[in-house]
Design a protein around this motif. Sequence first.
Motif, short mmCIF file in Angstrom:
data_model
loop_
_atom_site.label_atom_id
_atom_site.label_comp_id
_atom_site.label_asym_id
_atom_site.label_seq_id
_atom_site.Cartn_x
_atom_site.Cartn_y
_atom_site.Cartn_z
N SER A 169 0.83 -1.07 -0.08
CA SER A 169 -0.15 -0.12 0.46
C SER A 169 1.04 1.11 0.05
O SER A 169 1.28 1.38 0.84
CB SER A 169 -1.16 0.19 1.25
OG SER A 169 -2.18 -1.19 1.07
N VAL A 170 0.26 2.03 -0.56
CA VAL A 170 1.21 3.28 -0.83
C VAL A 170 0.40 4.70 -0.79
O VAL A 170 -0.79 4.36 -1.65
CB VAL A 170 2.54 3.54 -1.77
CG1 VAL A 170 3.48 2.73 -1.90
CG2 VAL A 170 0.94 3.55 -2.91
N PRO A 171 0.59 5.52 -0.04
CA PRO A 171 -0.09 6.93 -0.20
C PRO A 171 -0.59 7.33 -1.47
O PRO A 171 0.86 7.05 -2.16
CB PRO A 171 0.54 7.89 0.39
CG PRO A 171 0.83 7.22 1.14
CD PRO A 171 1.62 6.05 0.67
N ALA A 172 -1.43 8.44 -2.20
CA ALA A 172 -1.26 9.06 -2.98
C ALA A 172 -0.83 9.93 -3.68
O ALA A 172 -0.41 10.45 -4.80
CB ALA A 172 -3.43 9.66 -3.35
N HIS A 173 0.19 10.38 -2.86
CA HIS A 173 1.18 11.03 -2.90
C HIS A 173 2.24 11.01 -2.42
O HIS A 173 3.70 11.32 -3.13
CB HIS A 173 0.70 12.42 -1.59
CG HIS A 173 1.52 12.10 0.02
ND1 HIS A 173 0.69 11.80 0.61
CD2 HIS A 173 2.50 11.93 -0.06
CE1 HIS A 173 1.47 11.29 1.59
NE2 HIS A 173 2.51 11.73 1.58
N GLU A 174 2.78 9.82 -2.82
CA GLU A 174 4.06 8.76 -2.77
C GLU A 174 4.83 9.57 -3.95
O GLU A 174 4.22 9.77 -5.31
CB GLU A 174 3.62 7.74 -2.75
CG GLU A 174 5.00 6.64 -3.01
CD GLU A 174 5.74 5.80 -1.29
OE1 GLU A 174 6.44 6.41 -1.35
OE2 GLU A 174 4.49 6.63 -0.57
N VAL A 175 6.22 9.28 -4.12
CA VAL A 175 6.93 10.00 -4.67
C VAL A 175 8.21 9.07 -4.65
O VAL A 175 8.54 8.01 -4.13
CB VAL A 175 8.20 10.81 -4.27
CG1 VAL A 175 9.38 11.51 -5.86
CG2 VAL A 175 6.86 12.20 -4.36
N PHE A 176 8.32 8.19 -5.63
CA PHE A 176 8.43 6.83 -5.99
C PHE A 176 10.12 6.92 -6.62
O PHE A 176 10.65 7.53 -7.34
CB PHE A 176 8.39 5.83 -7.05
CG PHE A 176 6.23 5.34 -6.67
CD1 PHE A 176 6.12 4.49 -5.96
CD2 PHE A 176 5.67 6.01 -7.18
CE1 PHE A 176 5.08 3.96 -5.63
CE2 PHE A 176 4.75 5.64 -7.01
CZ PHE A 176 3.89 4.87 -6.06
N ILE A 177 11.26 6.51 -6.27
CA ILE A 177 12.45 6.56 -6.31
C ILE A 177 12.87 4.23 -7.15
O ILE A 177 12.83 4.29 -6.62
CB ILE A 177 13.66 6.15 -5.41
CG1 ILE A 177 12.61 7.87 -4.48
CG2 ILE A 177 14.77 6.85 -5.53
CD1 ILE A 177 13.07 9.00 -5.38
N LEU A 178 13.95 5.16 -8.36
CA LEU A 178 14.39 4.09 -9.31
C LEU A 178 15.46 4.09 -9.65
O LEU A 178 16.46 5.78 -9.45
CB LEU A 178 13.59 3.73 -10.66
CG LEU A 178 12.03 3.24 -9.95
CD1 LEU A 178 10.51 4.43 -10.48
CD2 LEU A 178 11.79 2.09 -11.25
#
Length: 689
Positions: A169-178
């Motif tokens: 689960s992740v919040p809708a404001h999540e900033v993903f890092i790759l």
Amino acid sequence: MKKSVSLYAAIIAFVCIAVSCSSNLLDSIQDDIAEQKKKEALEKQEGKTPETRKPVITIFAWQGITGGTTNNPTVLFSCSAEAKAVSATGAAVISGYYISFNSTTPTLDAEGWLSDKPESITFPSINGEHTAYLWVKDSFGNMSDAAPLSITLALKPLLWNAVYLEGMSVPAHEVFILTADEPLDAAGASVSGAGTGTVALSGTGNQTITVSPSSLWTTGTHTITVTAKTALGLTASASRTFTVFNGVCVSVTGSGSVGSARQPVGNIAVGITRTQTLYPSGGEVHISQGEYTTNWADSVNRIILVDGVSLVGGYKPDWTSRDVAGYQTVIRDESSSGGTASEPNRAVGVTLGVTSDSRIEGLRIYGGGGLYSTGVYCKDSLVISDCDVFSGSTDGGANDYRIGILIMGETGNIASPEIQNCRINASGTGGGTTIAVTIGIWGSNYSCPLISDCTITGGRATNGTVGIRLEQCWQKPVVRRNKIEGGMSDNTNCIFLDNSLNTTGVDIINNLIVNGISGTDEKCKGVHTTVANVVIRNNTFVLGAGTRPEYGVFSSISSGTGVVVENNLYVISSPSHYIYGVWRESGSEYSSFKNNGFSGFTDTTRNILYNSYNQSQIDSLNSFFSTTTNAIGNAELDAAYRLTVASPDSYKTGGINGQSQGWSYMDDLSRNARSGSGETGWSMGCYEY
């Protein structure tokens, strides 16, 4: 040099004529000559004649490639070939090279032949398997067969940050890092799968990929795909499935105020504020396993729920699953002093204006100490579900109150919470036993709760314990499908309806009510009502656990239209003192008393009805069956009180089909609707606990 067949044929023919050969011999010689002509023609066609032999490619191999895979479209190779043709004037030599992505054989004069030996080839920048084909030709105009050589073009994979696991689960404001293992092109990166977002590349070689929502990611379960290009032109993507929700994450290991799965906050109060800011239309605070402390008395980390925000516990620390029992989320108030009747210390506070859009779910809540302390203090109308609530510390003074859930509205604002599937224990924690009063759920000023499917224990105290206490409700509360235990004190009540309760009354339906244990000669009561308009229907009362007088229903109303007592079971578990199924104080009246069953009332100390009733009055109450005469109005049951659908399936004492009577809440604990003729198939009381 090989002589031609025609020359040999002429010589042989001349010899045969000269020596007068037979015609058969001559025919045989001519047949051999014809066969030889065919053979020579075929050899020439296949390049097997000295002049037409095809050149042969002896080496065609990639250079510096291991495993047949590369991330560079331009690939080095080595090649070598030998010319095989010879003629009277000498041997042929390799004169040209042709390399292509197409397996179609080129013509000798096609555009693209190279006179110098090639050393590399550049494939289209498309991930996947590619094949190159090489041909050579010699100076006699002979061409080799094609030599194929395959390779796979693939970008080194994009890597999700280690936090991001499949299905989490992740919040809708999540900033993903790759990250990427090789340099990326600064342009051309994109994201898809959960609404619109932006991709930014940074760091050495643009190898850090930051993926942000344009506003907020779309809620629900989505597969998010991030695509980028290498500096060499290849395209690569990385996909992962997430469940997106509106809200923030809180973890005991968190800090700061971001509130994402990768950067959770470490404080529930901060999580509530952050959710309210980011999600003004409503959101959830997801809280992972661990213990979170607050101190209401000292104003430290106070948890105050506001409208539109929900507290949801039971999450695994990596956010991949939720199990309320397996990943317990504990909130504990550490207050040790202070607290008043109107402003008690509390682990969780619910402010005015909160509606059923908000909920508290999956938490283990402990109240603290002080004069008045409660686990949850509710001033409005949210939903509390699947929680374990403890009233507070049992170490305290002789005047202290401990309450599991305290409901207290205000003038013009009736607090109507729905409390469902909770375990509420007024015993609290600690080693002391000097607390004055413990209450599981207390519906006080301007309250109207719906309490269903809960297990509620009145606790242990010196002056009184109550499972559920309702007063000043102003609307009709409903108590259904609960197991309610009175607790242990000098005065215990499973349910106490105070005389300040509004005349709208209360519905008490389908509950298992287990009397408490009194330490002195005080009374232990199942339902004690001092108000009218109370419906007590389809309950099972278990009496006789203690050594003091006990009552199933105890009515002491002084006015009003009375109390409805219908279709209940009263059973004595282990009698050791006077037990009364239904008691009325002088002046009290039951407006309806019918279809009640009693088990274990076998002598004059086990009274079904007590005080000012005679047999004719009982008969006038309609359908109250008596099978023995040793106690007034005794309707003794042959079966146990814990019923199932299958056994027992009938009662000789009968039972009205409540559905045909228009009674509400005619379902059992498993939500099965009850039905029957009134003689068979109908069960009085609650069951299946």
